[in-house]
Design an enzyme around this catalytic site. Structure first.
Site, PDB file in Angstrom:
ATOM      1  N   GLU A  73     -22.296 -21.979  67.315  1.00 42.23           N
ATOM      2  CA  GLU A  73     -21.914 -23.036  68.253  1.00 42.23           C
ATOM      3  C   GLU A  73     -21.990 -22.524  69.693  1.00 42.23           C
ATOM      4  OE1 GLU A  73     -18.567 -25.497  67.302  1.00 42.23           O
ATOM      5  OE2 GLU A  73     -18.848 -25.295  65.150  1.00 42.23           O
ATOM      6  N   GLU A 214     -20.682 -24.329  57.846  1.00 39.74           N
ATOM      7  CA  GLU A 214     -19.220 -24.337  57.939  1.00 39.74           C
ATOM      8  C   GLU A 214     -18.710 -25.720  57.621  1.00 39.74           C
ATOM      9  OE1 GLU A 214     -16.969 -23.441  61.448  1.00 39.74           O
ATOM     10  OE2 GLU A 214     -18.172 -21.657  61.883  1.00 39.74           O
TER      11      GLU A 214
END
Length: 292
Positions: A73, A214
């Protein structure tokens, strides 16, 4: 005790962890931490050395790598401009070492999407669309999947007036909405397919590849939705969905690969939302039965 875990994701290149994984049957995703990305992007020689020190050395020791993930991210973020070149350099390192079964990619979260509802409207957000378009095209051309992090829990907490708990926990017995001729029974599928739509919009082909790197549900934290029972239901239903169905309404042609976050709680996380996703206690007993 043996648990039914075959794939693990390591967020950095911790040598102690890699040594511990040597000779196991676990298939490993290794991360290039944010602080190393600019260096790896700086030259082919720098990338070759990082790859040799953190991957190839452990290949020879019996570690079975699957993905090298450049940043987690990190888009949007201060190092985002270095990610494409770091991926290119490491892809060259992989090819030179003749370990083409290792894919190089990055992991992104929902912040890269401008729109996600309905899923077919998925598109990359202004400000990151240029880099995401370039990355999506490059990953498609080299056959690497995009790794995505997604959390129905966070969506539920943000919009409880629009999202039901049953929809977030894979418990809806009838379609919650339709998008064209596609029916959506759970939020997870809708979130995945929003990424699919964004990627297809770029490459103009449906055969894009992605991996859910995730997802999970907290056992404690902010709000009434964060509890052990909801975490147990979500992760059990997620495993069942991935194993028995293995696809989404739009991506019926893939064998969906999903990583549950995470093994242990992170008590040092400054954000309370992120502390309690662990499925194991420190003594390696399960918080709730999931992995057997």
């Amino acid at each position: 005790m043996n648990y039914a875990i075959s794939l693990v994701r390591v967020y950095d290149a911790n040598t102690e962890v890699l040594e511990a994984l040597s000779g196991t049957n676990l298939v490993v995703t290794i991360g290039v931490p944010d602080e190393a990305i600019a260096h790896v992007a700086s030259s082919q020689e720098a990338a070759d050395k990082w790859f040799r020190d953190h991957v190839l050395t452990y290949v020879h020791k019996g570690v079975r790598f699957r993905y090298i993930c450049v940043g987690n991210e990190a888009i949007p973020g201060v190092v985002q401009s270095f990610i494409p070149q770091a991926i290119i350099n490491l892809y060259n390192s992989v090819r030179k070492a003749s370990v083409d079964y290792i894919y190089v990619t990055t992991a992104v979260g929902g912040k890269v999407l401008e729109s996600s509802y309905p899923p077919s409207a998925g598109r990359f957000a202004n400000g990151v669309d240029k880099i995401m378009n370039n990355l999506t095209n490059y990953l498609y051309n080299i056959g690497s999947p995009l790794l995505i992090n997604l959390y129905p829990y966070h969506a539920l907490v943000s919009e409880p007036q629009h999202i039901s708990l049953d929809y977030a926990l894979f418990q809806s017995q009838k379609p919650v909405f339709t998008d064209g001729d596609l029916e959506y029974y759970n939020l997870f599928d809708a979130m995945v397919d929003a990424f699919v739509a964004a990627m297809v919009r770029v490459v103009q082909k449906e055969d894009v590849k992605l991996v859910v790197a995730e997802t999970g549900w907290p056992t404690a934290g902010v709000g009434s939705y964060a509890c052990t029972e909801n975490a147990r239901i979500y992760n059990l239903n997620l495993r069942k969905h991935a194993i028995e169905k293995g696809c989404t309404p739009r991506k019926a042609d893939i064998n969906l690969e999903v990583y549950i976050s995470e093994m242990f709680n992170e008590n040092l996380q400054p954000d309370e939302f992120e502390r309690n996703f662990g499925t194991f206690y420190p003594n390696l007993t399960e918080v709730y039965q999931l992995w057997r």
